[in-house]
Scaffold this motif. Structure first.
Motif, PDB file in Angstrom:
ATOM      1  N   ALA A 282     -57.835  -2.120  43.533  1.00 33.65           N
ATOM      2  CA  ALA A 282     -56.990  -1.220  44.316  1.00 33.65           C
ATOM      3  C   ALA A 282     -57.567   0.189  44.367  1.00 33.65           C
ATOM      4  O   ALA A 282     -57.322   0.937  45.315  1.00 33.65           O
ATOM      5  CB  ALA A 282     -55.582  -1.184  43.742  1.00 33.65           C
ATOM      6  N   ILE A 283     -58.369   0.565  43.358  1.00 36.93           N
ATOM      7  CA  ILE A 283     -58.889   1.930  43.254  1.00 36.93           C
ATOM      8  C   ILE A 283     -60.278   2.067  43.878  1.00 36.93           C
ATOM      9  O   ILE A 283     -60.583   3.082  44.507  1.00 36.93           O
ATOM     10  CB  ILE A 283     -58.914   2.383  41.774  1.00 36.93           C
ATOM     11  CG1 ILE A 283     -57.519   2.252  41.140  1.00 36.93           C
ATOM     12  CG2 ILE A 283     -59.444   3.799  41.636  1.00 36.93           C
ATOM     13  CD1 ILE A 283     -56.441   3.065  41.825  1.00 36.93           C
ATOM     14  N   ARG A 284     -61.123   1.069  43.713  1.00 43.00           N
ATOM     15  CA  ARG A 284     -62.507   1.164  44.212  1.00 43.00           C
ATOM     16  C   ARG A 284     -62.626   1.576  45.677  1.00 43.00           C
ATOM     17  O   ARG A 284     -63.471   2.402  46.000  1.00 43.00           O
ATOM     18  CB  ARG A 284     -63.229  -0.163  43.996  1.00 43.00           C
ATOM     19  CG  ARG A 284     -63.827  -0.288  42.642  1.00 43.00           C
ATOM     20  CD  ARG A 284     -64.743  -1.482  42.580  1.00 43.00           C
ATOM     21  NE  ARG A 284     -65.280  -1.630  41.245  1.00 43.00           N
ATOM     22  CZ  ARG A 284     -65.470  -2.783  40.649  1.00 43.00           C
ATOM     23  NH1 ARG A 284     -65.192  -3.900  41.270  1.00 43.00           N
ATOM     24  NH2 ARG A 284     -65.952  -2.823  39.433  1.00 43.00           N
ATOM     25  N   PRO A 285     -61.831   1.016  46.597  1.00 39.50           N
ATOM     26  CA  PRO A 285     -62.005   1.375  48.013  1.00 39.50           C
ATOM     27  C   PRO A 285     -61.582   2.795  48.374  1.00 39.50           C
ATOM     28  O   PRO A 285     -61.852   3.261  49.477  1.00 39.50           O
ATOM     29  CB  PRO A 285     -61.136   0.367  48.763  1.00 39.50           C
ATOM     30  CG  PRO A 285     -60.658  -0.626  47.780  1.00 39.50           C
ATOM     31  CD  PRO A 285     -60.864  -0.055  46.426  1.00 39.50           C
ATOM     32  N   LEU A 286     -60.926   3.506  47.450  1.00 43.15           N
ATOM     33  CA  LEU A 286     -60.425   4.839  47.779  1.00 43.15           C
ATOM     34  C   LEU A 286     -61.529   5.809  48.175  1.00 43.15           C
ATOM     35  O   LEU A 286     -61.364   6.597  49.106  1.00 43.15           O
ATOM     36  CB  LEU A 286     -59.622   5.412  46.615  1.00 43.15           C
ATOM     37  CG  LEU A 286     -58.255   4.801  46.374  1.00 43.15           C
ATOM     38  CD1 LEU A 286     -57.594   5.446  45.161  1.00 43.15           C
ATOM     39  CD2 LEU A 286     -57.383   4.931  47.605  1.00 43.15           C
ATOM     40  N   ALA A 287     -62.654   5.783  47.493  1.00 45.11           N
ATOM     41  CA  ALA A 287     -63.731   6.741  47.785  1.00 45.11           C
ATOM     42  C   ALA A 287     -64.204   6.594  49.230  1.00 45.11           C
ATOM     43  O   ALA A 287     -64.363   7.601  49.938  1.00 45.11           O
ATOM     44  CB  ALA A 287     -64.893   6.552  46.822  1.00 45.11           C
ATOM     45  N   SER A 288     -64.394   5.383  49.678  1.00 44.89           N
ATOM     46  CA  SER A 288     -64.866   5.198  51.065  1.00 44.89           C
ATOM     47  C   SER A 288     -63.766   5.538  52.066  1.00 44.89           C
ATOM     48  O   SER A 288     -64.037   6.119  53.106  1.00 44.89           O
ATOM     49  CB  SER A 288     -65.378   3.774  51.279  1.00 44.89           C
ATOM     50  OG  SER A 288     -64.351   2.844  51.081  1.00 44.89           O
ATOM     51  N   ARG A 289     -62.515   5.225  51.738  1.00 44.92           N
ATOM     52  CA  ARG A 289     -61.424   5.568  52.656  1.00 44.92           C
ATOM     53  C   ARG A 289     -61.232   7.071  52.751  1.00 44.92           C
ATOM     54  O   ARG A 289     -60.949   7.605  53.819  1.00 44.92           O
ATOM     55  CB  ARG A 289     -60.129   4.893  52.224  1.00 44.92           C
ATOM     56  CG  ARG A 289     -60.176   3.387  52.462  1.00 44.92           C
ATOM     57  CD  ARG A 289     -58.871   2.721  52.272  1.00 44.92           C
ATOM     58  NE  ARG A 289     -57.880   3.156  53.240  1.00 44.92           N
ATOM     59  CZ  ARG A 289     -56.594   2.854  53.138  1.00 44.92           C
ATOM     60  NH1 ARG A 289     -56.167   2.141  52.123  1.00 44.92           N
ATOM     61  NH2 ARG A 289     -55.739   3.277  54.044  1.00 44.92           N
ATOM     62  N   LEU A 290     -61.398   7.768  51.626  1.00 37.40           N
ATOM     63  CA  LEU A 290     -61.230   9.217  51.637  1.00 37.40           C
ATOM     64  C   LEU A 290     -62.394   9.936  52.310  1.00 37.40           C
ATOM     65  O   LEU A 290     -62.265  11.086  52.715  1.00 37.40           O
ATOM     66  CB  LEU A 290     -61.031   9.746  50.216  1.00 37.40           C
ATOM     67  CG  LEU A 290     -59.728   9.346  49.537  1.00 37.40           C
ATOM     68  CD1 LEU A 290     -59.709   9.827  48.099  1.00 37.40           C
ATOM     69  CD2 LEU A 290     -58.525   9.864  50.300  1.00 37.40           C
ATOM     70  N   SER A 291     -63.529   9.275  52.420  1.00 34.24           N
ATOM     71  CA  SER A 291     -64.674   9.908  53.082  1.00 34.24           C
ATOM     72  C   SER A 291     -64.537   9.886  54.605  1.00 34.24           C
ATOM     73  O   SER A 291     -65.243  10.604  55.295  1.00 34.24           O
ATOM     74  CB  SER A 291     -65.982   9.232  52.653  1.00 34.24           C
ATOM     75  OG  SER A 291     -66.024   7.903  53.141  1.00 34.24           O
ATOM     76  N   LEU A 292     -63.617   9.074  55.131  1.00 37.03           N
ATOM     77  CA  LEU A 292     -63.355   9.050  56.569  1.00 37.03           C
ATOM     78  C   LEU A 292     -62.508  10.257  56.958  1.00 37.03           C
ATOM     79  O   LEU A 292     -61.733  10.769  56.150  1.00 37.03           O
ATOM     80  CB  LEU A 292     -62.635   7.759  56.954  1.00 37.03           C
ATOM     81  CG  LEU A 292     -63.365   6.460  56.639  1.00 37.03           C
ATOM     82  CD1 LEU A 292     -62.459   5.262  56.926  1.00 37.03           C
ATOM     83  CD2 LEU A 292     -64.659   6.369  57.426  1.00 37.03           C
ATOM     84  N   HIS A 293     -62.641  10.685  58.200  1.00 38.30           N
ATOM     85  CA  HIS A 293     -61.868  11.827  58.673  1.00 38.30           C
ATOM     86  C   HIS A 293     -60.397  11.432  58.817  1.00 38.30           C
ATOM     87  O   HIS A 293     -60.090  10.383  59.370  1.00 38.30           O
ATOM     88  CB  HIS A 293     -62.410  12.309  60.019  1.00 38.30           C
ATOM     89  CG  HIS A 293     -61.890  13.646  60.409  1.00 38.30           C
ATOM     90  ND1 HIS A 293     -60.601  13.846  60.854  1.00 38.30           N
ATOM     91  CD2 HIS A 293     -62.470  14.852  60.389  1.00 38.30           C
ATOM     92  CE1 HIS A 293     -60.425  15.115  61.118  1.00 38.30           C
ATOM     93  NE2 HIS A 293     -61.541  15.760  60.837  1.00 38.30           N
ATOM     94  N   PRO A 294     -59.469  12.265  58.319  1.00 34.33           N
ATOM     95  CA  PRO A 294     -58.043  11.963  58.478  1.00 34.33           C
ATOM     96  C   PRO A 294     -57.650  11.932  59.956  1.00 34.33           C
ATOM     97  O   PRO A 294     -58.302  12.570  60.794  1.00 34.33           O
ATOM     98  CB  PRO A 294     -57.339  13.112  57.765  1.00 34.33           C
ATOM     99  CG  PRO A 294     -58.374  13.821  56.987  1.00 34.33           C
ATOM    100  CD  PRO A 294     -59.701  13.493  57.588  1.00 34.33           C
ATOM    101  N   ILE A 295     -56.587  11.237  60.279  1.00 31.31           N
ATOM    102  CA  ILE A 295     -56.157  11.077  61.673  1.00 31.31           C
ATOM    103  C   ILE A 295     -55.272  12.224  62.132  1.00 31.31           C
ATOM    104  O   ILE A 295     -55.524  12.842  63.152  1.00 31.31           O
ATOM    105  CB  ILE A 295     -55.413   9.741  61.844  1.00 31.31           C
ATOM    106  CG1 ILE A 295     -56.361   8.584  61.572  1.00 31.31           C
ATOM    107  CG2 ILE A 295     -54.814   9.613  63.241  1.00 31.31           C
ATOM    108  CD1 ILE A 295     -55.698   7.233  61.504  1.00 31.31           C
TER     109      ILE A 295
END
Length: 118
Positions: free
Chosen positions: A46-59
């Motif tokens: 549940a935690i590992r994907p956070l770094a890549s998701r946070l590197s995307l630009h917010p909507i």
């Protein structure tokens, strides 16, 4: 990045503070990542994907928010992954761990977050 641990015996009070933090920063629901326990714990998957998701630009705004409910059930591996995220945050993010038991978290996580006791 701003990281908070919100602690209280009342889940309603913790959630009220979370809503206030999101409103104060005008973070829209599109930019909120919510993590809840899967069964009895929150694992590293549940935690590992956070770094890549946070590197995307917010909507909707310039900031993402990560809300981890019942953070006291994070596994040891998940807490270590969370620690890495707190030490090397990708982009601008608000990270909120809410829990009635902050002592269940690693001392290094506690030291890297602002603690709000209600």
């Amino acid at each position: 990045m701003h990281a908070y641990i919100i602690t209280s015996s009342s889940a309603n009070n913790r959630n009220k503070i979370i809503e206030e933090l999101l409103t104060d920063r005008t973070i829209t629901a599109y930019d909120v990542i919510t993590i809840v326990p899967d069964g009895l714990s929150i694992g590293i998957d549940a935690i590992r994907p956070l770094a890549s998701r946070l590197s995307l630009h917010p909507i909707g705004t310039s900031t993402h928010a990560v809300i981890i409910h019942d953070a006291h059930v994070l596994t040891q591996e998940a807490q270590n992954a969370m620690l890495k995220l707190l030490e090397e945050p990708p982009g601008e993010a608000l990270i909120v761990l809410e829990t009635p038991q902050p002592d269940a978290l690693l001392p290094t996580i506690l030291s890297r977050c602002h603690i709000i006791r209600l």
